[in-house]
Design an enzyme around this catalytic site. Structure first.
Site, PDB file in Angstrom:
ATOM      1  N   LYS A 136      -9.755   1.460  -5.477  1.00 17.07           N
ATOM      2  CA  LYS A 136      -9.875   0.408  -6.497  1.00 17.07           C
ATOM      3  C   LYS A 136     -10.800  -0.713  -6.030  1.00 17.07           C
ATOM      4  CE  LYS A 136      -6.225  -2.236  -7.298  1.00 17.07           C
ATOM      5  NZ  LYS A 136      -6.552  -3.668  -7.149  1.00 17.07           N
TER       6      LYS A 136
ATOM      7  N   ASP B  31       9.753 -11.268 -12.775  1.00 21.61           N
ATOM      8  CA  ASP B  31       8.956 -10.199 -13.383  1.00 21.61           C
ATOM      9  C   ASP B  31       9.457  -9.982 -14.809  1.00 21.61           C
ATOM     10  OD1 ASP B  31       7.126  -7.732 -11.950  1.00 21.61           O
ATOM     11  OD2 ASP B  31       7.934  -7.324 -13.929  1.00 21.61           O
TER      12      ASP B  31
ATOM     13  N   CYS C  56      -5.494   0.617  -2.847  1.00 19.51           N
ATOM     14  CA  CYS C  56      -6.434  -0.417  -2.398  1.00 19.51           C
ATOM     15  C   CYS C  56      -7.869   0.080  -2.270  1.00 19.51           C
ATOM     16  CB  CYS C  56      -5.966  -1.000  -1.061  1.00 19.51           C
ATOM     17  SG  CYS C  56      -4.465  -1.989  -1.198  1.00 19.51           S
TER      18      CYS C  56
ATOM     19  N   PHE D 226      -9.519   4.019  11.912  1.00 16.66           N
ATOM     20  CA  PHE D 226     -10.183   4.437  10.678  1.00 16.66           C
ATOM     21  C   PHE D 226     -11.391   5.343  10.937  1.00 16.66           C
ATOM     22  CE2 PHE D 226      -7.737   0.763   9.472  1.00 16.66           C
ATOM     23  CZ  PHE D 226      -7.231   1.111   8.237  1.00 16.66           C
TER      24      PHE D 226
ATOM     25  N   PHE E  46      -3.105  -8.393   3.030  1.00 22.48           N
ATOM     26  CA  PHE E  46      -3.671  -7.281   3.796  1.00 22.48           C
ATOM     27  C   PHE E  46      -2.526  -6.389   4.274  1.00 22.48           C
ATOM     28  CE2 PHE E  46      -6.775 -10.708   4.063  1.00 22.48           C
ATOM     29  CZ  PHE E  46      -7.958 -10.044   3.773  1.00 22.48           C
TER      30      PHE E  46
END
Length: 439
Positions: free
Chosen positions: A270, A30, A267, A256, A156
């Site tokens: 966006k 990074d 997530c 959900f 995921f």
């Protein structure tokens, strides 16, 4: 395998630590010097259960290392994973500048065949664009005999359960083009296929779309449930019982479909916005996705409206205790957290807030700059001199409070439960005014 990961944020670090645990030698690179220094000291810059020990163990066993040397990471590893951020722009489009920056560096430095896996969440067509960027850099070097594969390999990972999500996934999605890429992926993911975890192979475009489609479907379930909750409140039905009935249908299932104050995080907001943008540039009006996004935003407004109605639309000089600031439990992430919208609206209406979160207090202090919002060290400390308690994140710590103590410390025994964590039948006899979602 020797694997180089470029971008050591949430996805990059979790991916690196888990791949190292599987026996690979992983280099995490990074450009952020401070981040790499922190990780080299075996300190994790964010909270994720189990990640700290995984990083420490593999660092001490020389299976994972951290560097700012992107060039060396590219040249030394056959497998490269791009895991940089793709932040949302004002239009909702995913900002791919970091992805293309890495692609340029790869094109500038490769000297042999590389398998380039894109884990960053990217819109349809990005892998093809990454190939073009790399080819352009090779042309600048007058090189036309170096080959490479760009592979779509979306993540995921759910914050709070990322280690389990990586090691025991429902499926692994791989978008590829060449037979060499397929063979390489089969070798990389052999530990998973040996455990009968599905590894689904498909074309690049379908793989890229699968990521967005999956998150959009989950967001749709949440927004649909919240809309049902509003109807339940007006008709007298109980959304908890309705969800139990819906979730018992195996075609729907029970994940959900819990009502609340909406989804947040890095997530769903966006990815839904990015998918809406993709639809629009392809001259499609995404009516369902637009409704999903708007319903989610409205859910926060409806919660504030409950509070306003209870206090006769005047919050001046009132103080509210808030339990929970992160967008979900088991993470310190406050990106797009409903708590931010709700707390800012309360302050706008003239109130002050005392708030606490088991892990997100440090992030909250960076977000809330006004002295009208105080971040407290304990949950019960927020209750002092408060006119009501607001539960905004369903941490285990808040599930079974000392109700008598809560009642004693509040100026008035009022609870607004944005996550339906408590029971009307239990709180009413104790003398609380209790308001939840859809009940």
């Amino acid at each position: 395998m020797n694997i180089g990961i470029i971008g050591v944020g949430y996805v990059g670090l979790v991916t690196g630590a888990c791949l190292a645990e599987l026996g690979n030698t992983v280099t995490c690179a990074d450009i952020n010097n401070a981040k790499i220094q922190t990780l080299s000291e075996q300190k994790i810059p964010f909270f994720e259960p189990g990640l700290d020990q995984l990083v420490v163990n593999n660092y001490q066993n020389d299976k994972i290392s951290f560097t700012t040397n992107i060039k060396k990471t590219i040249t030394d590893n056959t497998t490269l994973i791009i895991a940089v951020d793709t932040p949302q722009s004002y239009s909702g489009e995913a900002n791919l500048s970091y992805v293309f920056d890495v692609a340029r560096e790869i094109g500038q430095n490769i000297s042999d065949h590389k398998f380039i896996l894109i884990k960053s969440t990217v819109p349809v067509g990005t892998c093809h664009k990454v190939k073009e960027v790399i080819i352009e850099e090779l042309k600048k070097r007058n090189i036309n005999n170096i080959t490479f594969d760009v592979i779509s390999n979306p993540e995921f990972l759910r914050e709070g359960s990322a280690i389990k999500d990586f090691t025991e996934p429902d499926r692994i999605i791989c978008g590829y083009e060449s037979s060499e890429a397929r063979i390489h992926l089969e070798k990389l993911y052999l530990p998973f296929s040996e455990k009968s975890i599905p590894v689904l192979y498909m074309d690049l475009l379908s793989s890229e779309m699968t990521k967005y489609a999956s998150n959009a479907m989950l967001a749709t379930k949440i927004s649909f449930t919240n809309e049902m909750a509003l109807i339940c409140e007006q008709t007298g039905a109980d959304i908890s019982k309705v969800c139990e009935g819906m979730g018992s249908d195996h075609r729907i299932a029970n994940k959900f479909i819990s009502p609340g104050i909406g989804y947040g995080g890095s997530c769903f907001p966006k990815d839904v916005s990015a998918l809406i943008h993709t639809a629009k540039i392809n001259k499609i009006t995404p009516k369902v996705l637009n409704a999903v996004k708007q319903t989610n935003l409205n859910q926060r407004k409806f919660f504030v409206q409950k509070i306003l109605e209870y206090f006769n639309n005047d919050l001046s000089d009132l103080n509210f205790a808030v339990w929970g600031l992160s967008y979900k439990p088991n993470t310190d992430d406050m990106r797009e957290a409903p708590s931010i919208t709700i707390i800012n609206e309360l302050v706008k209406q003239g109130a002050t807030v005392s708030a606490y979160d088991p892990k997100a207090n440090s992030n909250a202090k960076k977000i809330f700059k006004t002295d009208k919002i105080k971040i407290k060290s304990t949950a019960y400390e927020t209750l002092n001199n408060s006119d009501a308690l607001l539960l905004l994140t369903e941490w285990d710590e808040f599930k079974a409070p000392d109700y008598e103590q809560v009642k004693l410390q509040l100026k008035k025994p009022v609870i607004f439960d944005g996550r339906n964590q408590y029971s009307t039948q239990k709180l009413k006899p104790l003398g609380f005014d209790y308001y939840s979602v859809g009940r």
